[in-house]
Design an enzyme around this catalytic site. Structure first.
Site, PDB file in Angstrom:
ATOM      1  CB  ALA A  97      58.653  21.228  -8.829  1.00 20.88           C
ATOM      2  N   PRO A 116      56.746  20.404  -2.857  1.00 22.87           N
ATOM      3  CG  PRO A 116      55.007  19.558  -1.424  1.00 22.87           C
ATOM      4  CD  PRO A 116      55.644  21.079  -2.267  1.00 22.87           C
ATOM      5  N   GLY A 117      55.814  18.873  -4.850  1.00 25.52           N
ATOM      6  CA  GLY A 117      55.578  17.771  -6.086  1.00 25.52           C
ATOM      7  C   GLY A 117      54.209  17.278  -6.287  1.00 25.52           C
ATOM      8  CE  LYS A 140      49.786  23.885  -6.471  1.00 28.00           C
ATOM      9  NZ  LYS A 140      50.505  23.805  -5.157  1.00 28.00           N
ATOM     10  CG  ASP A 184      52.047  26.913  -6.775  1.00 26.53           C
ATOM     11  OD1 ASP A 184      51.239  27.740  -6.704  1.00 26.53           O
ATOM     12  OD2 ASP A 184      52.506  26.010  -5.932  1.00 26.53           O
ATOM     13  CB  CYS A 223      48.858  29.572  -1.288  1.00 26.78           C
ATOM     14  SG  CYS A 223      50.461  29.612  -0.441  1.00 26.78           S
TER      15      CYS A 223
END
Lengths: 326, 147
Positions: free
Chosen positions: A123, A125-126, A128, A194, A247
């Site tokens: 998660a 740095p937050g 999403k 992610d 990414c």
């Protein structure tokens, strides 16, 4: 101005195979040397796009809302001073989050709702997590996990600043968390993986990726992410949906991971509609052929949208059965 | 992590009403340590939270919104933002210069009666400070200050 590094010949060769078209390949490497427009996401837990735009325009900033269906997404057209975007009162009060537009796509694809129980496995740095909390109106529950204490601290600070009240932050290695959740029989109807990756799509913001890149790295991330995605899928309820995103562009970290899930679980790859130019997932790589549904996965190249590069795939779990059990 | 029971929650709300006019908290209040109060608006029950807490390494739940300080409550900057539509007591209006100093993390040389004050600037609630009668002490966290 960030230093630019030359890509390694093996990476150039791989991108030539992926993109095929010479003009496309040239554009891909040319745009890697430039920076994209800055973008923010309005935190709808605290304000509305209209109110924030008015306040930012009063500072003399020129703004653009590129997508009518997503008015919370704003590009900053003005050239700002370094760090200026993070120093405003509006930022301090959590009215917006500085976030690259392609990084907003996984949550747009996941479509969090008020009654969802969501797992965000990697998660920090937050970006999403806060986007999901806003989409869910601070309802439902998000378990946001990361491992490193420094990254947890950044995640925590961002969740506080944006006024997120529906989230539980846990600190575990991803696989360990999945095992622990499985043991206590906690299941989710939406999951975001992610995944950690080689970052080939993030080259404009992290040029050192070209220095650190190696084919061994792609294989290592690919192998690790197969385990991570599989363990996450075990925590998904029947008819639940999972987004697997990275990414990066390497098929080892993307299509090969999805192929592994298709071969082992009772799942269906779902179509994704995004407000960007996207390309289909590939159907073969080197000696490997992928399932036809891989075309529903989405590749985003940085030169197609003048943004970061990404890969996304939406997976629906049809049952708890594993393939060999059918 | 300790979810507050109804009597404890009522006590907190009663104090918040007395200090700031806050009458309703339709969420779980969780106590972390001796003083920190966090608000959780999610859909898990107390029992489910205990289950997670017993099995996982939980760093935080919900939003750090307030702190008990000597039988009074200090709202955090994010707690002020969370309850901004309910706060109607002990609001102190700042001018542009005072607001700027506050957001930089400085105490304000303002003489008002001793109490916790909600600081307001241009219709915006920008924090909670303690008036000592001689000054208003600043609690804006270092990482949130305007440099």
């Amino acid at each position: 101005m960030k230093q630019y590094y030359e890509p390694k010949p093996a990476l150039v060769k791989r991108m030539e195979i992926l993109l095929k078209n010479k003009e496309d390949i040239k554009k891909f490497f040319e745009i890697a040397k430039t920076r994209g427009k800055k973008s923010i996401r309005v935190n709808t837990l605290k304000t509305s796009p209209g109110e924030l735009i008015e306040r930012l325009k009063n500072k003399g900033w020129k703004l653009n809302q590129p997508f009518s269906s997503y008015p919370e997404i704003i590009q900053i057209i003005s050239e700002l001073e370094p760090g200026e975007l993070g120093k405003t009162q509006e930022h301090l009060l959590g009215y917006y989050y500085i976030q690259e537009i392609t990084s907003m796509m996984p949550i747009i694809a996941l479509k969090p709702k008020e009654d969802d129980t969501i797992l965000d496995l990697c998660a920090s740095p937050g970006s999403k997590t806060t986007q999901a909390a806003a989409k869910a109106g601070n309802k439902g529950t998000i378990i946001a996990n990361d491992l490193n204490i420094r990254r947890i601290s950044i995640l925590s600070a961002n969740l506080e600043r944006l006024g997120v009240t529906n989230t539980i932050i846990t600190r575990h290695e991803g696989l360990e968390l999945c095992n622990k959740l499985s043991r206590i029989n906690i299941k989710f109807n939406k999951i975001l993986v992610d995944a950690p990756c080689s970052g080939e799509g993030n080259i404009r913001y992290s040029p050192r990726t070209y220095l650190e890149w190696s084919e061994g790295m792609l294989r290592r991330f690919g192998a690790k992410n197969k385990k991570l995605a599989s363990a996450s899928l075990e925590l998904l309820k029947t008819n639940g949906e999972m987004i697997y995103s990275t990414c990066t562009h390497s098929p080892e970290e993307n299509e090969e991971v999805i192929q592994h899930l298709i071969e082992n679980y009772d799942i269906k790859i779902q179509e994704i509609k995004l407000p960007l130019k996207t390309r289909q997932g590939i159907d073969k790589w080197k000696d490997k052929k992928f399932h036809l549904d891989m075309k529903k996965a989405v590749r985003i190249y940085h030169h197609d949208n003048n943004m970061e590069g990404f890969f996304l795939c939406k997976i629906k779990k049809l049952s708890d059965k594993k393939k060999e059990e059918k | 992590m300790k979810p507050l029971n109804n009597p404890d929650k009522k006590k907190i709300i009663s104090q918040l009403e007395k200090q700031f006019g806050i009458k309703k908290i339709p969420y779980l209040i969780l106590k972390f340590g001796k003083e920190k109060l966090r608000i959780y608006s999610g859909n898990l029950s107390k029992q489910e939270l205990y289950n997670l807490d017993n099995n996982l390494r939980i760093e935080n739940i919900g939003l750090y919104s307030a702190k008990w300080e000597q039988d009074e409550i200090r709202l955090t900057l994010d707690g002020v933002q969370l309850f901004k539509n309910q706060i109607n007591k002990n609001i102190f209006e700042l001018d542009d210069n005072q607001s700027n100093e506050w957001l930089k993390g400085n105490d304000l040389d303002i003489k008002v009666e001793r109490s916790w004050k909600i600081l307001k600037h241009n219709n915006e609630l920008i924090g909670c400070g303690k008036s000592t009668g001689e000054k208003i002490s600043n609690f804006v966290p270092k990482e949130r200050r305007i440099k």
